[in-house]
Scaffold this motif. Structure first.
Motif, PDB file in Angstrom:
ATOM      1  N   ASP A 164      87.294  13.126  -7.508  1.00  0.00           N
ATOM      2  CA  ASP A 164      86.912  14.032  -6.431  1.00  0.00           C
ATOM      3  C   ASP A 164      87.190  15.483  -6.802  1.00  0.00           C
ATOM      4  O   ASP A 164      86.332  16.360  -6.628  1.00  0.00           O
ATOM      5  CB  ASP A 164      87.685  13.654  -5.169  1.00  0.00           C
ATOM      6  N   ARG A 286      81.382  11.773  -2.096  1.00  0.00           N
ATOM      7  CA  ARG A 286      81.191  10.713  -1.091  1.00  0.00           C
ATOM      8  C   ARG A 286      81.653   9.368  -1.632  1.00  0.00           C
ATOM      9  O   ARG A 286      82.211   8.540  -0.887  1.00  0.00           O
ATOM     10  CB  ARG A 286      79.725  10.647  -0.671  1.00  0.00           C
ATOM     11  N   SER A 289      85.419   9.116  -1.268  1.00  0.00           N
ATOM     12  CA  SER A 289      85.790   8.880   0.121  1.00  0.00           C
ATOM     13  C   SER A 289      85.528   7.427   0.514  1.00  0.00           C
ATOM     14  O   SER A 289      86.379   6.771   1.151  1.00  0.00           O
ATOM     15  CB  SER A 289      85.001   9.832   1.033  1.00  0.00           C
TER      16      SER A 289
END
Length: 314
Positions: A164, A286, A289
């Protein structure tokens, strides 16, 4: 292993890595503002805050540092992340070595002094301190932890956070337009500058720099290497799972999410990947997550999740 302890280890890995990478991003940001007198400071600060998911508002260097470095109540800031890592370590002391706990505790106790020095003399000493202490924590983990479930959850958390944050570092270059840092600064912020030069033996090229940070198999902070490490952890954690799914696919949703992202990077042509880089970077964030949510659902829901919060300071 108790799900509470596994969750604490997972978030220790994420929080320490988050503090490290946020320090790297802020170091590049503040260095650019000093070196380039023509840069639009407010625009650069607004871009960085938006990239890091901070609320909209007045954007200047002071607010950037208050939000991303010094805010003890936010686990997205350096101080908040390291405080949260230490609080999680308190709940997992039975599986952490004494050296790791002491390192996190010493780091936490030194933060007020480091914050005072950063405000008085500039933030670079804080960023250096955070990078060194983060490296010490993970170095001690390498040296003192058995390669059992405790280790796997710690490294899984670190690996997902690294994907990330590396994607966010790349986004600071790709999405910021003329307010963007140079590729040399981006490589330095990820510790990749010298490995890049040794690999390509030439000046920094934008396509090669992006390709190195996304796809290099040997550099441990690349997106591909981090996804591969996360996938390896999930394989080991799911090894004892016996079900029909293991005969027709993978055992867990987190493994599926991470493996799909890793496969896409591995087999997509580099020029095609670079052509759609902004969309790919958003998709990687994404993915992290979704993978984190899937890990939580798979491994941490046997008991009510424990929320570790920093201690109140009188």
């Amino acid at each position: 292993m108790l799900s509470r302890i596994a969750e604490s280890l997972f978030w220790i890995g994420r929080y320490v890595e988050r503090a490290d990478d946020t320090a790297r991003i802020l170091d590049v940001h503040t260095q650019r503002l000093v070196e380039d007198p023509w840069i639009d400071e407010r625009r650069a600060c607004a871009n960085l805050l938006a990239l890091m998911g901070a609320p909209d508002g007045e954007a200047d260097t002071e607010r950037v540092l208050d939000t991303l470095a010094f805010d003890r109540s936010s686990p997205s800031s350096i101080v908040g992340a390291l405080s949260a890592a230490r609080e999680n370590a308190r709940g997992a002391r039975e599986v952490l070595s004494a050296e790791i706990w002491e390192s996190l505790n010493v780091t936490h106790n030194a933060l007020p002094q480091q914050r005072t020095m950063a405000r008085r003399y500039g933030p670079h000493s804080l960023f250096r301190f955070v990078r060194e202490r983060s490296a010490m924590v993970f170095g001690l983990a390498d040296a003192t932890m058995s390669r059992d479930e405790s280790w796997l959850f710690l490294i899984l958390g670190r690996s997902l956070e690294r994907v990330d944050m590396t994607a966010r570092m790349l986004s600071t270059r790709v999405l910021a337009g003329d307010a963007a840092p140079s590729w040399t600064l981006v490589l330095r912020s990820t510790g990749a500058y010298e490995p890049y030069l040794r690999t390509y033996r030439g000046v920094v090229n934008s396509n090669r720099a992006a390709e190195f940070l996304l796809l290099d198999r040997l550099f441990p902070r690349s997106v591909f290497a981090s996804l591969e490490a996360a996938e390896a952890c999930l394989v080991e954690l799911e090894r004892d799972t016996v079900s029909h799914a293991t005969r027709v696919g993978v055992a867990g949703e987190a493994h599926r999410i991470v493996g799909r992202a890793r496969t896409l990077l591995e087999y997509m042509a580099p020029d095609q990947l670079l052509a759609g880089l902004p969309a790919r970077l958003e998709e990687l964030q994404r993915t992290c997550s979704a993978a984190s949510a899937a890990v939580t659902h798979r491994f941490f829901t046997e008991q009510a999740p424990q929320v570790w919060v920093p201690e109140e300071v009188g």
